[in-house]
Design an enzyme around this catalytic site. Structure first.
Site, PDB file in Angstrom:
ATOM      1  N   LYS A  33      46.574  53.243  24.827  1.00 30.25           N
ATOM      2  CA  LYS A  33      47.276  52.008  25.182  1.00 30.25           C
ATOM      3  C   LYS A  33      48.319  51.690  24.124  1.00 30.25           C
ATOM      4  O   LYS A  33      48.025  51.645  22.935  1.00 30.25           O
ATOM      5  CB  LYS A  33      46.288  50.839  25.291  1.00 30.25           C
ATOM      6  CG  LYS A  33      46.956  49.514  25.669  1.00 30.25           C
ATOM      7  CD  LYS A  33      45.936  48.399  25.865  1.00 30.25           C
ATOM      8  CE  LYS A  33      45.465  47.793  24.565  1.00 30.25           C
ATOM      9  NZ  LYS A  33      46.514  46.956  23.921  1.00 30.25           N
ATOM     10  N   ASP A  60      51.040  48.283  27.788  1.00 33.51           N
ATOM     11  CA  ASP A  60      50.433  46.952  27.907  1.00 33.51           C
ATOM     12  C   ASP A  60      51.402  45.888  27.405  1.00 33.51           C
ATOM     13  O   ASP A  60      51.269  45.389  26.286  1.00 33.51           O
ATOM     14  CB  ASP A  60      49.129  46.947  27.098  1.00 33.51           C
ATOM     15  CG  ASP A  60      48.416  45.613  27.105  1.00 33.51           C
ATOM     16  OD1 ASP A  60      48.632  44.827  28.050  1.00 33.51           O
ATOM     17  OD2 ASP A  60      47.654  45.351  26.159  1.00 33.51           O
ATOM     18  N   LYS A  62      52.285  43.111  29.515  1.00 30.34           N
ATOM     19  CA  LYS A  62      51.901  41.842  30.159  1.00 30.34           C
ATOM     20  C   LYS A  62      53.112  41.026  30.602  1.00 30.34           C
ATOM     21  O   LYS A  62      53.274  39.855  30.241  1.00 30.34           O
ATOM     22  CB  LYS A  62      51.033  40.999  29.222  1.00 30.34           C
ATOM     23  CG  LYS A  62      49.750  41.673  28.761  1.00 30.34           C
ATOM     24  CD  LYS A  62      48.953  40.741  27.857  1.00 30.34           C
ATOM     25  CE  LYS A  62      47.667  41.375  27.369  1.00 30.34           C
ATOM     26  NZ  LYS A  62      47.904  42.433  26.352  1.00 30.34           N
ATOM     27  N   ASP A  65      57.405  36.497  33.982  1.00 25.23           N
ATOM     28  CA  ASP A  65      58.717  35.852  34.016  1.00 25.23           C
ATOM     29  C   ASP A  65      59.054  35.575  35.477  1.00 25.23           C
ATOM     30  O   ASP A  65      58.214  35.772  36.361  1.00 25.23           O
ATOM     31  CB  ASP A  65      59.763  36.758  33.347  1.00 25.23           C
ATOM     32  CG  ASP A  65      60.864  35.954  32.655  1.00 25.23           C
ATOM     33  OD1 ASP A  65      61.422  35.038  33.295  1.00 25.23           O
ATOM     34  OD2 ASP A  65      61.178  36.237  31.487  1.00 25.23           O
ATOM     35  N   THR A 123      40.649  38.237  27.233  1.00 20.30           N
ATOM     36  CA  THR A 123      39.263  38.228  26.753  1.00 20.30           C
ATOM     37  C   THR A 123      39.071  37.302  25.554  1.00 20.30           C
ATOM     38  O   THR A 123      37.942  37.075  25.123  1.00 20.30           O
ATOM     39  CB  THR A 123      38.788  39.648  26.398  1.00 20.30           C
ATOM     40  OG1 THR A 123      39.743  40.271  25.533  1.00 20.30           O
ATOM     41  CG2 THR A 123      38.607  40.493  27.651  1.00 20.30           C
ATOM     42  N   ARG A 215      39.540  48.331  17.858  1.00 21.67           N
ATOM     43  CA  ARG A 215      39.071  48.378  16.476  1.00 21.67           C
ATOM     44  C   ARG A 215      37.788  49.171  16.273  1.00 21.67           C
ATOM     45  O   ARG A 215      37.574  49.725  15.196  1.00 21.67           O
ATOM     46  CB  ARG A 215      38.928  46.948  15.946  1.00 21.67           C
ATOM     47  CG  ARG A 215      40.284  46.305  15.662  1.00 21.67           C
ATOM     48  CD  ARG A 215      40.218  44.811  15.443  1.00 21.67           C
ATOM     49  NE  ARG A 215      40.099  44.080  16.701  1.00 21.67           N
ATOM     50  CZ  ARG A 215      40.482  42.813  16.854  1.00 21.67           C
ATOM     51  NH1 ARG A 215      40.996  42.150  15.838  1.00 21.67           N
ATOM     52  NH2 ARG A 215      40.347  42.210  18.023  1.00 21.67           N
TER      53      ARG A 215
END
Length: 239
Positions: A33, A60, A62, A65, A123, A215
């Protein structure tokens, strides 16, 4: 895209860091990603590098608009050789339909367009935040379910959601609809800034299509071992 390998979030500041990290994974067929930080720093060139390494790519960004702007943006993104892109479902049905039209217009003849998914709720969003900061009284699970239905009606391929909502989503949409789930952690890892998290095993048991892991892999002492452990749990083999 069902049952893909774990998607590794390349949350690094530069292409140099990202590629040095990927050098550890010799022989692995990776799905990665690329988020805002890396793309805004490096631009399309980092996607070219990843394509040369035969990585599958989730871009990614997002997008959120007005429909015309999102249409034009997606028309451009379609030519970057990525497999998966996203928008915010909160942009509404017209915007999501425009995003899909842009992807289709920008995809070369004979090529498969990137899959398009919509972010339901991040999340990092909790019920308390939804109610007191965003002033949305509807329960979190209900908003996620509504956005999922709206995305399906708009012709999208799936949504980004937490693992905890996937089961409810599949009661309302087609089984081929994708559920891409960030917030994946090994049991011993910290949640950091995410609220609705889960383990790879829990994700598998709840029938999600794909997991995104950052992570727990990128900050591990041994990223390759961490990736393999997560992959085994995701596949249903005890690590």
């Amino acid at each position: 895209m069902k049952h893909t390998p774990p998607i590794i979030a390349l949350d690094f500041a530069s292409a140099q860091e990202s590629l040095a990290f990927l050098d550890r994974f010799q022989g692995e067929k990776l799905f990665v990603k690329v988020g805002m930080e890396l793309f805004y720093q490096e631009g399309p060139s980092v996607l070219e590098e990843l394509n040369m390494r035969d990585c599958r790519i989730f871009l990614d960004l997002k997008c959120h608009d007005i429909p015309t702007t999102v249409y034009k943006a997606m028309k451009r993104l379609a030519g970057f050789g990525v497999n998966l892109v996203n928008v915010h479902a909160a942009g509404g049905k017209q915007m999501m339909e425009a995003a899909l039209e842009g992807l289709e217009a920008g995809t070369a003849a004979g090529q498969k367009r990137p899959s398009l998914i919509a972010v339901t709720q991040l999340t990092s969003t909790s019920q308390d935040m939804l109610k007191h900061e965003l002033l949305i009284e509807t329960p979190l699970n209900d908003t996620v379910l509504h956005y999922s239905r709206l995305a399906e009606e708009s012709g999208l391929d799936g949504v980004v959601c937490s693992v905890h909502e996937a089961e409810h989503i599949y009661q309302a949409v087609a089984p081929t609809f994708l559920t891409v789930t960030p917030g994946i952690r090994l049991e011993e890892d910290k949640n950091n800034d995410q609220v609705r998290v889960a383990t790879p095993s829990y994700a598998r048991e709840n029938g999600v299509s794909a997991i995104v892991v950052g992570r727990s892999i990128t900050q591990a002492e041994d990223p390759v071992s961490a990736y393999q452990k997560i992959a085994l749990q995701w596949e249903g083999t005890k690590a």
